[in-house]
Scaffold this motif. Sequence first.
Motif, short mmCIF file in Angstrom:
data_model
loop_
_atom_site.label_atom_id
_atom_site.label_comp_id
_atom_site.label_asym_id
_atom_site.label_seq_id
_atom_site.Cartn_x
_atom_site.Cartn_y
_atom_site.Cartn_z
N GLY A 19 31.94 -55.55 0.69
CA GLY A 19 31.19 -54.64 -0.34
C GLY A 19 32.38 -53.84 -1.19
O GLY A 19 31.55 -53.00 -2.02
N GLN A 20 33.56 -53.86 -0.64
CA GLN A 20 34.40 -52.61 -1.14
C GLN A 20 34.52 -52.89 -2.97
O GLN A 20 34.52 -51.86 -3.66
CB GLN A 20 35.78 -53.10 -0.83
N GLU A 21 34.56 -53.84 -3.42
CA GLU A 21 34.71 -54.13 -5.07
C GLU A 21 33.50 -53.55 -5.67
O GLU A 21 33.60 -52.72 -6.64
CB GLU A 21 34.78 -55.69 -5.25
N VAL A 22 32.23 -53.63 -5.06
CA VAL A 22 31.13 -53.09 -5.89
C VAL A 22 31.03 -51.50 -5.47
O VAL A 22 30.85 -50.80 -6.56
CB VAL A 22 29.74 -53.54 -5.01
N ALA A 54 40.95 -49.65 16.26
CA ALA A 54 41.09 -49.17 14.98
C ALA A 54 41.35 -49.91 13.81
O ALA A 54 40.64 -49.54 12.58
CB ALA A 54 42.32 -47.85 15.06
N LYS A 55 42.12 -50.83 13.79
CA LYS A 55 42.52 -51.81 12.67
C LYS A 55 41.22 -52.80 12.36
O LYS A 55 41.10 -52.85 10.98
CB LYS A 55 43.71 -52.88 12.96
N PHE A 56 40.45 -53.11 13.41
CA PHE A 56 39.12 -53.80 13.14
C PHE A 56 38.18 -52.99 12.52
O PHE A 56 37.76 -53.39 11.45
CB PHE A 56 38.76 -54.35 14.43
N LEU A 106 34.73 -50.91 7.67
CA LEU A 106 33.84 -49.80 7.32
C LEU A 106 34.64 -49.18 6.07
O LEU A 106 35.68 -49.54 5.58
CB LEU A 106 33.90 -48.87 8.53
N THR A 107 33.53 -48.21 5.45
CA THR A 107 34.23 -47.58 4.39
C THR A 107 35.12 -46.57 4.27
O THR A 107 35.53 -46.04 3.22
CB THR A 107 32.77 -46.95 3.55
N ASN A 108 35.63 -46.27 5.45
CA ASN A 108 36.43 -45.16 5.69
C ASN A 108 37.64 -45.46 6.38
O ASN A 108 37.70 -46.75 7.17
CB ASN A 108 35.86 -43.89 6.53
N VAL A 166 33.76 -42.01 2.32
CA VAL A 166 34.37 -43.20 1.50
C VAL A 166 35.99 -43.06 1.21
O VAL A 166 36.00 -41.86 1.02
CB VAL A 166 33.53 -43.50 0.30
N ASN A 167 36.77 -43.91 1.66
CA ASN A 167 38.23 -43.70 1.28
C ASN A 167 38.56 -44.63 0.36
O ASN A 167 38.19 -46.18 0.38
CB ASN A 167 39.03 -43.90 2.70
N PHE A 168 38.44 -44.17 -0.97
CA PHE A 168 38.69 -45.05 -2.06
C PHE A 168 40.33 -45.85 -2.13
O PHE A 168 40.74 -46.66 -2.97
CB PHE A 168 38.57 -44.55 -3.42
N LYS A 169 41.10 -45.28 -1.22
CA LYS A 169 42.62 -45.83 -1.09
C LYS A 169 42.87 -46.66 -0.17
O LYS A 169 44.06 -47.24 -0.02
CB LYS A 169 43.69 -44.38 -0.91
N LYS A 170 41.94 -47.04 0.91
CA LYS A 170 42.26 -48.16 1.82
C LYS A 170 42.04 -49.19 1.45
O LYS A 170 41.56 -49.66 0.28
CB LYS A 170 41.36 -47.54 3.29
N GLY A 171 42.18 -50.34 2.32
CA GLY A 171 42.03 -51.67 1.78
C GLY A 171 40.76 -52.21 2.00
O GLY A 171 39.82 -51.57 2.04
#
Length: 309
Positions: free
Chosen positions: A214-217, A25-27, A32-34, A205-210
């Motif tokens: 591509g997360q910044e984009v 799960a951590k990996f 991933l986006t979620n 998409v979860n915007f609160k996760k780490g």
Amino acid sequence: MNTPLQGVATLTHTGLIRAQGTDAAKFLHNQLTNDFSLLGLSEARLAGFCNAKGRLQASFIGFKRSHTDILLLCSPDLLAATLKRLSMFVLRSQVKLVDASADFVIYGLAGSTVSEATKSIADDKDKVWSKTDLDAISVIHLYPADGVPRALWVAPAGTSAPAGAVLTTEQWAWGEVRSGIATVTQPIFEAFVPQMLNYESVGGVNFKKGCYPGQEVVARSQFRGTLKRRAYLAHADAALKAGDELFAPDDASQPCGLVVQAAVAPEGGFDAIVSMQISAFEAAGVRALGADGPLLSLQPAPYPLLADI
């Protein structure tokens, strides 16, 4: 309701990646986006796997069989390459990634067969992205298509099929399109950031996760108002397929979007999910394949977008 979406479809066109281990799960959470760290055993997740520029390389419907065993359903034409890319990031993580497509059977349920399959579960609420377990069988509730309930039925290979009338793979594919929830396939590899497929509006998409690749984009597209493309439903009298370019009437030289996913419509022609410039959708007159190509009849997505909620 008079609809072809009633019955059970055998889904042999779905790939499946299995992640097993104490860090599974951590990996996935880090790639991933979620959010997979907080994924419960009664939930599923829509998620994307992006490159460093935030472009989708694959999409998944993921769920836990246990806290150390996660299945990811994806397009089979991207499975091998995606498995290779994900494996590059494993390093010292306690997780094993394998192609488990042959280890499970997958069926699509539509209409009354969804409630029939879960009628023995008293607390089943048929909620989108919820998961119901029946011994070794998992039922994942999907977005409806034209109001018709849909679900995925996943079980170990050799498990008997669920009861119900036969639903063809073509009918299921049409229901997938009408749900408005796109699957990333090879023809649209790295063509879109998640919001161009409305993923942020349908739980992808979860915007609160780490951080993840591509997360910044993806975050910048959401919070700086730079998003100019969205996903819509379309119909054409001629054949459409994923990857076909779309053109606005005032500019036949530069595509304004792409066909994301298409299927034969029961009453003739083709229905599709398309991702295109918002301005082109509002102007109408869009054609596929060029100025002389088939004219598209366009509709908004069949769910509210995040900006509208």
